[in-house]
Design an enzyme around this catalytic site. Structure first.
Site, PDB file in Angstrom:
ATOM      1  N   VAL A  89       0.525  -1.509  -0.167  1.00 52.77           N
ATOM      2  CA  VAL A  89       0.311   0.331  -0.070  1.00 52.77           C
ATOM      3  C   VAL A  89       0.646   1.103  -0.132  1.00 52.77           C
ATOM      4  CG1 VAL A  89      -1.660   0.857   1.081  1.00 52.77           C
ATOM      5  CG2 VAL A  89      -1.751  -0.966   0.970  1.00 52.77           C
ATOM      6  N   LYS A 133      -7.618  -1.094   9.010  1.00 47.90           N
ATOM      7  CA  LYS A 133      -8.887  -1.025   9.411  1.00 47.90           C
ATOM      8  C   LYS A 133      -8.682  -1.601  10.612  1.00 47.90           C
ATOM      9  CE  LYS A 133      -6.996  -4.312   6.425  1.00 47.90           C
ATOM     10  NZ  LYS A 133      -6.534  -5.498   5.636  1.00 47.90           N
ATOM     11  N   GLU A 178      -9.972   6.178   4.477  1.00 50.18           N
ATOM     12  CA  GLU A 178     -11.303   5.688   3.539  1.00 50.18           C
ATOM     13  C   GLU A 178     -10.617   4.721   3.310  1.00 50.18           C
ATOM     14  OE1 GLU A 178     -13.932   7.211   1.214  1.00 50.18           O
ATOM     15  OE2 GLU A 178     -13.819   4.496   0.832  1.00 50.18           O
ATOM     16  N   GLY A 221     -11.077  -1.096   0.086  1.00 52.28           N
ATOM     17  CA  GLY A 221      -9.468  -0.869  -0.720  1.00 52.28           C
ATOM     18  C   GLY A 221      -9.852   0.558  -1.403  1.00 52.28           C
ATOM     19  N   GLY A 280      -0.813 -14.534  -3.894  1.00 53.17           N
ATOM     20  CA  GLY A 280      -0.502 -12.939  -3.169  1.00 53.17           C
ATOM     21  C   GLY A 280      -1.336 -12.562  -2.509  1.00 53.17           C
ATOM     22  N   GLU A 326      -2.591 -14.204   2.955  1.00 57.76           N
ATOM     23  CA  GLU A 326      -0.984 -14.822   3.409  1.00 57.76           C
ATOM     24  C   GLU A 326      -0.746 -16.184   3.350  1.00 57.76           C
ATOM     25  OE1 GLU A 326       0.119 -11.296   5.124  1.00 57.76           O
ATOM     26  OE2 GLU A 326      -1.310 -10.263   4.286  1.00 57.76           O
ATOM     27  N   ASP A 385     -10.501  -9.498   9.287  1.00 56.33           N
ATOM     28  CA  ASP A 385     -10.876  -9.071   8.160  1.00 56.33           C
ATOM     29  C   ASP A 385     -12.405  -8.026   8.282  1.00 56.33           C
ATOM     30  OD1 ASP A 385      -8.636  -7.678   6.082  1.00 56.33           O
ATOM     31  OD2 ASP A 385     -10.769  -8.016   5.182  1.00 56.33           O
ATOM     32  N   LYS A 405     -13.834  -4.082   9.407  1.00 57.39           N
ATOM     33  CA  LYS A 405     -14.445  -3.564   8.708  1.00 57.39           C
ATOM     34  C   LYS A 405     -15.740  -3.072   8.539  1.00 57.39           C
ATOM     35  CE  LYS A 405     -11.212  -5.477   4.660  1.00 57.39           C
ATOM     36  NZ  LYS A 405     -11.201  -5.863   3.765  1.00 57.39           N
ATOM     37  N   GLY A 456      -4.894  -4.529  -3.141  1.00 54.23           N
ATOM     38  CA  GLY A 456      -3.747  -4.047  -4.113  1.00 54.23           C
ATOM     39  C   GLY A 456      -2.853  -2.413  -3.833  1.00 54.23           C
TER      40      GLY A 456
HETATM   41  N1  HSE Z   1      -6.433  -8.716   2.484  1.00 52.46           N
HETATM   42  C1  HSE Z   1      -7.525  -8.548   2.067  1.00 52.46           C
HETATM   43  C2  HSE Z   1      -8.696  -9.120   1.405  1.00 52.46           C
HETATM   44  C3  HSE Z   1      -7.523  -6.823   2.146  1.00 52.46           C
HETATM   45  O1  HSE Z   1      -8.368 -10.247   1.226  1.00 52.46           O
HETATM   46  O2  HSE Z   1      -9.896  -8.212   0.984  1.00 52.46           O
HETATM   47  C4  HSE Z   1      -7.505  -6.084   2.494  1.00 52.46           C
HETATM   48  O3  HSE Z   1      -8.009  -5.224   3.755  1.00 52.46           O
END
Ligand code: HSE
Length: 426
Positions: free
Chosen positions: A14, A105, A129, A134, A187, A190, A201, A205, A302
């Site tokens: 990022v 986040k 934002e 993203g 990619g 992780e 995650d 959000k 990305g």
């Molecule tokens: N790891 C997150 C996803 C991207 O796969 O959407 C960043 O928040």
């Protein structure tokens, strides 16, 4: 022309994307926004990486104190991630009166109350934002585009890794393990995929988005969470036969029973707009009382998509004299008196192994009926000797009812519930 000096903390995916956009678009912003965005320093321990990206050697820093002490730096962009050094550095920047833009986040979800307090004390901005979905401008949409509405639904596919894995399982019949491996090779996932596949995650959000949508703090600890690690290709296939696609959904609703917030896999009817969001793409579906339905679609991760959101925040901060803070009372916990609806309702998909003999389906319907669950659709999927697989979708019922129904069915001699999945009623 106003000049704004920027520091970027961390040149990972990022941070690098942000640096690239700021470098390649500098003249464009001078022309279109009358502002000169100059990268004055970059905090990155890997000097070679910074040099390879084109950062001049004299702008590479190795400690936060140097960055915040630089009088030419007005705005700090945090792209480190996590809640260790990132939290410390962001607080340090805010306490020094620098506006902060972040894509983090987890940090915003867990500590925005603390960071916002520091920002307000110093009259500094705090913009995020890029922390949600993203490059998709969902926070700007909630704060500006549809702020005239009472928003009662914020839902969507807000994690690209899990959407890629589920799409791969749906399209190619891959197992969860094979699809995860492919996501790692590409990619998306992780090496330790748990934050994505266990739904953390998406939970972070959803906490941020629903707090903004419903104008009250929705702590992530109040969000029901279930990941995708136990999903089998068999259920995806049966769902397909019934006209559904499986997605990891984040759902936030303002209902009469309170705020309902959850992250879990769910079947979506194949003609719903969210069903066609495939691969690593994300989409957010909003419903407001005046505007009706709104759907935003795009890349949720990305370098350039997330960098796009960061630079848009930088431009906002650089061209507005008023600072925009949360539109809700931003404490550590929910506000007193705010109700959360825990026994939410949904339709449910059940896969059962049942004895293949007469009267069995009637007994299943009766066991379900005793707990207030009624069957909407049912298919029998071929016989395996003495037993057969039955797949059914219920009408809308409560989570507590489906739990009792499963217990009742498992207590019979004739049926064993192998799988339960929610079917979204969006
Ligand atoms: N790891 C997150 C996803 C991207 O796969 O959407 C960043 O928040």
């Amino acid at each position: 022309m106003r000049k704004v000096g920027i520091a970027i903390l961390g040149l990972g995916v990022v941070g690098s994307g942000t640096y690239k956009i700021l470098s390649s678009h500098r003249e464009f912003y001078q022309k279109t926004q009358n502002v000169d965005l100059a990268v004055e320093s970059v905090l990155e321990l890997d000097r070679e990486k910074a040099l390879a990206l084109g950062v001049p050697a004299e702008k590479i820093r190795s400690n936060i104190a140097e960055v915040v002490a630089d009088p030419d730096v007005n705005l700090v962009v945090e792209c480190i991630g996590g809640v260790g050094a990132a939290r410390e550095y962001v607080l340090c920047a805010l306490n020094a009166g620098k506006t902060v833009v972040t894509s983090n986040k987890e940090l915003i979800c867990k500590y925005s109350h603390e960071l916002e307090r520091a920002a307000k004390r110093q009259n500094a901005g705090l913009y995020f934002e890029a922390s949600c979905v993203g490059g998709v401008p969902v926070i700007r949409t909630l704060l500006d585009g549809i702020e005239s509405n009472r928003v009662h639904t914020v839902a969507g596919i807000i994690n690209g890794t899990t959407n890629y894995i589920l799409s791969e399982m749906t399209e190619n019949g891959s197992s969860y393990e094979d699809a995860l491996k492919r996501a790692q090779e590409l990619g998306y996932a992780e090496a330790d995929p748990s934050a994505d596949v266990e739904g953390f995650d998406a939970c972070y959000k959803l906490s941020i988005l629903s707090s903004l949508a419903f104008h009250t703090k929705v702590p992530y600890t109040r969000i029901f969470r279930e990941g995708i690690t136990n999903i089998s290709p068999e259920d995806i296939r049966h769902g397909k036969e019934l006209g559904y696609v499986l997605k990891l959904l984040a759902i936030g609703k303002q209902t009469d029973a309170g705020i309902e917030v959850r992250v879990h896999p769910a079947f979506v009817r194949k003609d719903h707009p969210l069903a066609s969001v495939e691969g690593s793409f994300n989409a957010v579906y909003l419903v407001g009382d005046a505007v009706g339905e709104v759907m935003l679609y795009g890349r949720g991760a990305g370098d350039l998509p997330t960098g796009s959101a960061i630079v848009s925040d930088i431009l906002y901060a650089s061209t507005h004299s008023d600072i925009r803070y949360s539109t809700f009372k931003n404490g550590e916990k929910e506000e007193a008196g705010v109700q959360f609806a825990e026994d939410f309702s949904s339709a449910y998909y059940l896969r059962l192994t049942v004895a293949d003999k007469s009267g069995v389906l009637a007994k299943i319907a009766s066991a379900l009926g005793k707990t207030g669950v009624s069957i909407g659709e049912l298919i029998q999927c071929g016989s395996k000797g003495e037993v057969t697989t039955v797949v059914l979708v219920t009408h809308e019922t409560h989570e507590s009812n489906i739990k009792s129904a499963v217990e009742k069915l498992n207590a019979t001699e004739i049926a064993k519930v192998d799988s339960v999945l929610r079917v979204a009623l969006l």
